[in-house]
Design an enzyme around this catalytic site. Structure first.
Site, PDB file in Angstrom:
ATOM      1  CD  GLU A  69      -6.754   3.483  -2.899  1.00 62.08           C
ATOM      2  OE1 GLU A  69      -6.234   2.546  -2.267  1.00 62.08           O
ATOM      3  OE2 GLU A  69      -7.279   3.347  -3.999  1.00 62.08           O
ATOM      4  CG  HIS A  88      -2.015   0.986   1.165  1.00 65.92           C
ATOM      5  ND1 HIS A  88      -1.794   2.344   1.217  1.00 65.92           N
ATOM      6  CD2 HIS A  88      -3.346   0.821   1.026  1.00 65.92           C
ATOM      7  CE1 HIS A  88      -2.964   2.969   1.114  1.00 65.92           C
ATOM      8  NE2 HIS A  88      -3.918   2.065   0.992  1.00 65.92           N
ATOM      9  NE  ARG A 103      -5.114   0.245  -2.134  1.00 60.84           N
ATOM     10  CZ  ARG A 103      -5.885  -0.390  -1.281  1.00 60.84           C
ATOM     11  NH1 ARG A 103      -5.710  -1.677  -1.070  1.00 60.84           N
ATOM     12  NH2 ARG A 103      -6.826   0.242  -0.632  1.00 60.84           N
ATOM     13  NE  ARG A 115      -7.211  -5.721  -1.139  1.00 60.50           N
ATOM     14  CZ  ARG A 115      -7.423  -4.561  -0.521  1.00 60.50           C
ATOM     15  NH1 ARG A 115      -8.405  -3.767  -0.908  1.00 60.50           N
ATOM     16  NH2 ARG A 115      -6.633  -4.177   0.459  1.00 60.50           N
ATOM     17  NE  ARG A 135      -3.388   7.953  -1.809  1.00 60.31           N
ATOM     18  CZ  ARG A 135      -3.346   6.744  -2.337  1.00 60.31           C
ATOM     19  NH1 ARG A 135      -3.205   6.605  -3.642  1.00 60.31           N
ATOM     20  NH2 ARG A 135      -3.439   5.669  -1.586  1.00 60.31           N
ATOM     21  CG  HIS A 140      -2.558  -3.015   2.121  1.00 57.09           C
ATOM     22  ND1 HIS A 140      -2.938  -2.604   3.370  1.00 57.09           N
ATOM     23  CD2 HIS A 140      -3.650  -2.858   1.324  1.00 57.09           C
ATOM     24  CE1 HIS A 140      -4.206  -2.214   3.335  1.00 57.09           C
ATOM     25  NE2 HIS A 140      -4.660  -2.370   2.112  1.00 57.09           N
ATOM     26  CG  HIS A 141      -4.933  -7.654   0.076  1.00 54.73           C
ATOM     27  ND1 HIS A 141      -5.108  -8.414  -1.047  1.00 54.73           N
ATOM     28  CD2 HIS A 141      -6.021  -7.874   0.837  1.00 54.73           C
ATOM     29  CE1 HIS A 141      -6.264  -9.059  -0.971  1.00 54.73           C
ATOM     30  NE2 HIS A 141      -6.834  -8.738   0.171  1.00 54.73           N
TER      31      HIS A 141
HETATM   32  C1  LIG Z   1      -4.436  -1.773   7.619  1.00 57.08           C
HETATM   33  C2  LIG Z   1      -5.367  -2.367   6.602  1.00 57.08           C
HETATM   34  C3  LIG Z   1      -6.361  -1.579   6.028  1.00 57.08           C
HETATM   35  C4  LIG Z   1      -7.218  -2.098   5.064  1.00 57.08           C
HETATM   36  N1  LIG Z   1      -8.187  -1.300   4.503  1.00 57.08           N
HETATM   37  C5  LIG Z   1      -9.006  -1.809   3.567  1.00 57.08           C
HETATM   38  C6  LIG Z   1     -10.049  -1.020   2.980  1.00 57.08           C
HETATM   39  O1  LIG Z   1     -10.230   0.131   3.351  1.00 57.08           O
HETATM   40  N2  LIG Z   1     -10.837  -1.573   2.039  1.00 57.08           N
HETATM   41  C7  LIG Z   1     -10.669  -2.855   1.616  1.00 57.08           C
HETATM   42  O2  LIG Z   1     -11.414  -3.299   0.753  1.00 57.08           O
HETATM   43  N3  LIG Z   1      -9.708  -3.646   2.170  1.00 57.08           N
HETATM   44  C8  LIG Z   1      -8.888  -3.154   3.131  1.00 57.08           C
HETATM   45  N4  LIG Z   1      -7.923  -3.942   3.691  1.00 57.08           N
HETATM   46  C9  LIG Z   1      -7.893  -5.357   3.348  1.00 57.08           C
HETATM   47  C10 LIG Z   1      -9.000  -6.067   4.102  1.00 57.08           C
HETATM   48  O3  LIG Z   1      -9.195  -5.449   5.359  1.00 57.08           O
HETATM   49  C11 LIG Z   1      -8.665  -7.530   4.316  1.00 57.08           C
HETATM   50  O4  LIG Z   1      -8.344  -8.127   3.096  1.00 57.08           O
HETATM   51  C12 LIG Z   1      -9.855  -8.266   4.898  1.00 57.08           C
HETATM   52  O5  LIG Z   1     -10.331  -7.603   6.047  1.00 57.08           O
HETATM   53  C13 LIG Z   1      -9.500  -9.695   5.237  1.00 57.08           C
HETATM   54  O6  LIG Z   1     -10.620 -10.271   5.864  1.00 57.08           O
HETATM   55  P1  LIG Z   1     -10.622 -11.812   6.199  1.00 57.08           P
HETATM   56  O7  LIG Z   1     -11.863 -12.072   6.950  1.00 57.08           O
HETATM   57  O8  LIG Z   1     -10.329 -12.594   4.992  1.00 57.08           O
HETATM   58  O9  LIG Z   1      -9.346 -11.978   7.170  1.00 57.08           O
HETATM   59  P2  LIG Z   1      -9.116 -11.343   8.602  1.00 57.08           P
HETATM   60  O10 LIG Z   1     -10.009 -10.212   8.862  1.00 57.08           O
HETATM   61  O11 LIG Z   1      -7.656 -11.117   8.735  1.00 57.08           O
HETATM   62  O12 LIG Z   1      -9.579 -12.514   9.578  1.00 57.08           O
HETATM   63  C14 LIG Z   1      -8.930 -13.762   9.590  1.00 57.08           C
HETATM   64  C15 LIG Z   1      -8.982 -14.298  11.009  1.00 57.08           C
HETATM   65  O13 LIG Z   1      -8.538 -15.656  11.015  1.00 57.08           O
HETATM   66  C16 LIG Z   1      -7.772 -15.871  12.186  1.00 57.08           C
HETATM   67  N5  LIG Z   1      -6.903 -17.036  12.010  1.00 57.08           N
HETATM   68  C17 LIG Z   1      -5.796 -17.135  11.229  1.00 57.08           C
HETATM   69  N6  LIG Z   1      -5.252 -18.368  11.357  1.00 57.08           N
HETATM   70  C18 LIG Z   1      -6.035 -19.055  12.233  1.00 57.08           C
HETATM   71  C19 LIG Z   1      -5.968 -20.361  12.783  1.00 57.08           C
HETATM   72  N7  LIG Z   1      -4.969 -21.216  12.492  1.00 57.08           N
HETATM   73  N8  LIG Z   1      -6.932 -20.746  13.658  1.00 57.08           N
HETATM   74  C20 LIG Z   1      -7.942 -19.888  14.006  1.00 57.08           C
HETATM   75  N9  LIG Z   1      -8.025 -18.620  13.531  1.00 57.08           N
HETATM   76  C21 LIG Z   1      -7.092 -18.218  12.645  1.00 57.08           C
HETATM   77  C22 LIG Z   1      -7.009 -14.573  12.337  1.00 57.08           C
HETATM   78  O14 LIG Z   1      -6.517 -14.412  13.639  1.00 57.08           O
HETATM   79  C23 LIG Z   1      -8.063 -13.538  11.956  1.00 57.08           C
HETATM   80  O15 LIG Z   1      -8.783 -13.073  13.065  1.00 57.08           O
HETATM   81  C24 LIG Z   1      -7.075  -3.446   4.667  1.00 57.08           C
HETATM   82  C25 LIG Z   1      -6.089  -4.245   5.253  1.00 57.08           C
HETATM   83  C26 LIG Z   1      -5.242  -3.721   6.218  1.00 57.08           C
HETATM   84  C27 LIG Z   1      -4.179  -4.593   6.834  1.00 57.08           C
END
Ligand SMILES: Cc1cc2nc3c(=O)[nH]c(=O)nc-3n(C[C@H](O)[C@H](O)[C@H](O)COP(=O)(O)OP(=O)(O)OC[C@H]3O[C@@H](n4cnc5c(N)ncnc54)[C@H](O)[C@@H]3O)c2cc1C
Length: 583
Positions: free
Chosen positions: A388, A375, A412, A556, A391, A516-517
């Site tokens: 973002e 990012h 990005r 992404r 911006r 970031h991703h």
């Molecule tokens: C700082 C930041 C800002 C972002 N901002 C944006 C945005 O504005 N817009 C956008 O579209 N995207 C954004 N993204 C990307 C987006 O937030 C993520 O891609 C998305 O939230 C991922 O969701 P998820 O449910 O797949 O994973 P997560 O929300 O990461 O959840 C996965 C969960 O699984 C758990 N886990 C992992 N391994 C295990 C295991 N072995 N056993 C049990 N639990 C486990 C983890 O602890 C975690 O709680 C951002 C990412 C970051 C880091």
């Protein structure tokens, strides 16, 4: 190094001892609903790690509340103190809604959890720390309590199935907690209400183009088509998605977010947590999945490690993997993308890619693991993501010489590359009070102390260490081009020339690109079935969210990450439920 490690271990050991002591106290005393006089302790997970609190109870009332140890940022200290103040005089549990502090959700959650654990202990009620699970059974297991996991869980539970979510961290939310910008979707009811013209086809084209056409078009089409219904579903669960912003690489305003541009992540998690509670979804935090259980070709449960290290098996008719990405696993990141060695990460510490080895062990397929997004705008010192949307709402980027160097609303990868070719691999986001007022997320950055503020451009240049004359000339020229609706220098589109940047005070923040991703991951079809190398489906196994690969291709778009987890989390939950109802 050795001294530091020893000190850390002493703190950890003390915390564990205190947990053990409080747990013993509970077992030795009468269970009741009022708080017993005495001094009680509890722990919770904040943004920086474990928070240990101590409360004093007299006549069923909290008369004193202190933090004993914590590692939160300096901004969070004020939030910690505010929550502790809220606790004094209380006779019952605290809640995030009424006692939390805006802009410090993770710290508030951690300290409130800690206080509630102490309160539970004083009441003699069973605390989360005492729950050690044995072998068991449920209809559907979801691994990971982030956005994708809870969408899958809520959807499956709403079909009448009993769903257990296993989460390895002490808190729910994963990377979703940190997401700020919003959720992309086209042709939604919200866009229609706001008179925004957009189309699914345009969204499809933007996503494919943004991903350099490495995206799986079938996944993209399904993602785009299911967006509007998913937005309505989230609204029906209580989400506020009434504001719409513009993110890089999007041809229309389609990033749905709460009113005023408040960060999407904490809001979404609150809505999903409440929906999980009303659907009776069981969430087991501090429980870690270590592998899948097979019966022949079919996945029929998971192996889990309890919080005390003991293990158990949870059998189920279907399993949804929603463990997120691997952006915090630097070894894995550099294995697939050696050029990212030394880059900071924006990811939460649980983003370690645990699921890949389980899926590979049963013949599952991986896709595009080398596609890792950096990012462009992580705050230089603390690596806090500056969304973002800043911006999108008008900010520009200048280099250390005070000059613009890129169309700030490019994708990005383009903006990151442009920053990495400037002196010091860094740049400065510059904006004015009009932009600040247009986006609530900026208040959080302001409160975190990462913005420099000045009444004039000259003063801002001085504070940021930029050449005054060059920055002044840059700002004068940008304002003129914005007013003419044409960026002659870098071709920023007329829609993205959002603000003239001439309303004091002015602000700057120094930024650098950060991991970031992770766009690659488990290979899935549009129904979120996990696929084998020969593209056949693994029965009983689904995956959704950042743990999967193929939707985003090589890059992404901002807003497509949270879009992915809500659309595909829901699809995974629905199909897991349908598969077991058919069997
Ligand atoms: C700082 C930041 C800002 C972002 N901002 C944006 C945005 O504005 N817009 C956008 O579209 N995207 C954004 N993204 C990307 C987006 O937030 C993520 O891609 C998305 O939230 C991922 O969701 P998820 O449910 O797949 O994973 P997560 O929300 O990461 O959840 C996965 C969960 O699984 C758990 N886990 C992992 N391994 C295990 C295991 N072995 N056993 C049990 N639990 C486990 C983890 O602890 C975690 O709680 C951002 C990412 C970051 C880091």
């Amino acid at each position: 190094m050795k001294t530091k490690l020893s000190a850390t271990w002493i703190v950890i050991a003390s915390i564990l001892m205190l947990i053990a002591i409080t747990a013993c106290t509970v077992r030795d005393n009468t269970v009741g609903t009022t708080m017993r006089d005495g001094v009680w302790e509890g722990t919770g997970e904040g943004r920086g790690g474990t928070i240990l609190v101590r409360i004093t109870v007299t006549n069923n009332t909290i008369t004193d509340a202190k933090v004993i140890s914590q590692s939160e940022s300096s901004f969070a200290q004020a939030a910690l103190n505010e929550v502790l103040d809220n606790a004094i005089g209380r006779t019952d549990y605290l809640s995030l809604d009424t006692d939390g502090v805006t802009g410090a959700t993770l710290t508030s959650t951690g300290v409130i959890d800690a206080l509630n654990m102490a309160i539970a202990t004083s009441k003699g009620e069973k605390t989360e720390e005492e729950k050690i699970y044995a072998d068991g059974y449920c209809d559907i297991v979801v691994i990971g309590a982030g956005g994708a996991g809870l969408c899958a869980a809520v959807e499956a539970a709403s079909k009448g199935y009993n769903v257990t979510v296993i989460e390895k961290q002490g808190i729910v939310g994963g990377n979703t907690n940190y997401s700020t910008g919003g959720i992309n979707a086209a042709e939604t009811s919200v866009q229609k209400n706001l008179g925004i013209e957009d189309s699914k086809d345009l969204f499809f084209d933007d996503t494919m183009k943004g991903g350099h056409y490495l995206n799986d078009p079938v996944l993209v089409r399904s993602f785009v088509d299911n967006g509007p219904l998913t937005i309505d579903w989230l609204i029906s669960l209580g989400a506020d998605l009434s504001d719409i912003g513009l993110m890089g690489g999007s041809s229309a305003k389609r990033t749905h977010r709460p009113q005023g541009g408040t960060a999407i992540g904490p809001h979404l998690m609150k809505v999903l947590k409440e929906a999980s509670e009303s659907e009776n979804v069981e969430i087991r935090t501090s429980n870690k999945v270590t592998g899948l259980i097979m019966e022949g070709e079919r996945v029929c449960g998971v192996k889990v490690e309890n919080r005390d290290g003991s293990t158990y098996q949870l059998k189920a008719k279907a399993v949804v993997i929603a463990t997120g990405g691997f952006g915090a696993n630097i070894e894995m990141v550099t294995k697939y993308c050696p050029q990212l060695k030394g880059f900071p990460t924006l990811n939460h510490k649980g983003a370690t890619g645990d699921a890949f080895s389980w899926v590979e062990a049963i013949g599952g397929s991986m896709i595009q693991l080398e596609q890792i997004q950096i990012h462009p705008t992580a705050e230089y010192v603390n690596h806090i993501l500056i969304t973002e949307a800043v911006r999108g709402n008008g900010a520009i980027l200048v280099n250390a010489g005070g000059k613009r160097f890129v169309d700030e609303m490019q994708t990005r990868d383009v903006v990151s590359d442009a920053i990495l070719s400037q002196t010091g691999n860094m740049a400065f986001l510059i904006f004015d009070d009009q932009v600040r007022k247009s986006l609530a997320a900026i208040e959080t950055y302001y409160n975190q102390g990462v913005l420099k503020e000045a009444q004039t451009i000259e003063e801002l240049a001085e504070k940021a260490g930029l050449p005054t004359d060059v920055l002044t000339a840059t700002m004068v020229r940008y304002t003129k081009m914005q007013q003419n609706g044409c960026d002659e220098d870098f071709g920023r589109s007329a829609t993205a020339l959002t603000a003239p940047l001439n309303v004091p005070p002015y602000y700057s923040v120094c930024v650098t690109p950060a991991i970031h991703h992770t766009m690659g991951g488990i290979k899935v079809d549009k129904d979120m079935h996990v696929l084998r190398i020969d593209n056949t489906v693994v029965p009983g196994l689904y995956a959704a969210g950042e743990v999967t690969g193929g939707l985003h291709g090589a890059n992404r778009l901002g807003g497509n990450g949270v879009g992915d987890i809500v659309v595909n989390g829901k699809i995974a939950g629905r199909n897991a439920a349908e598969e077991i109802s058919a069997n």
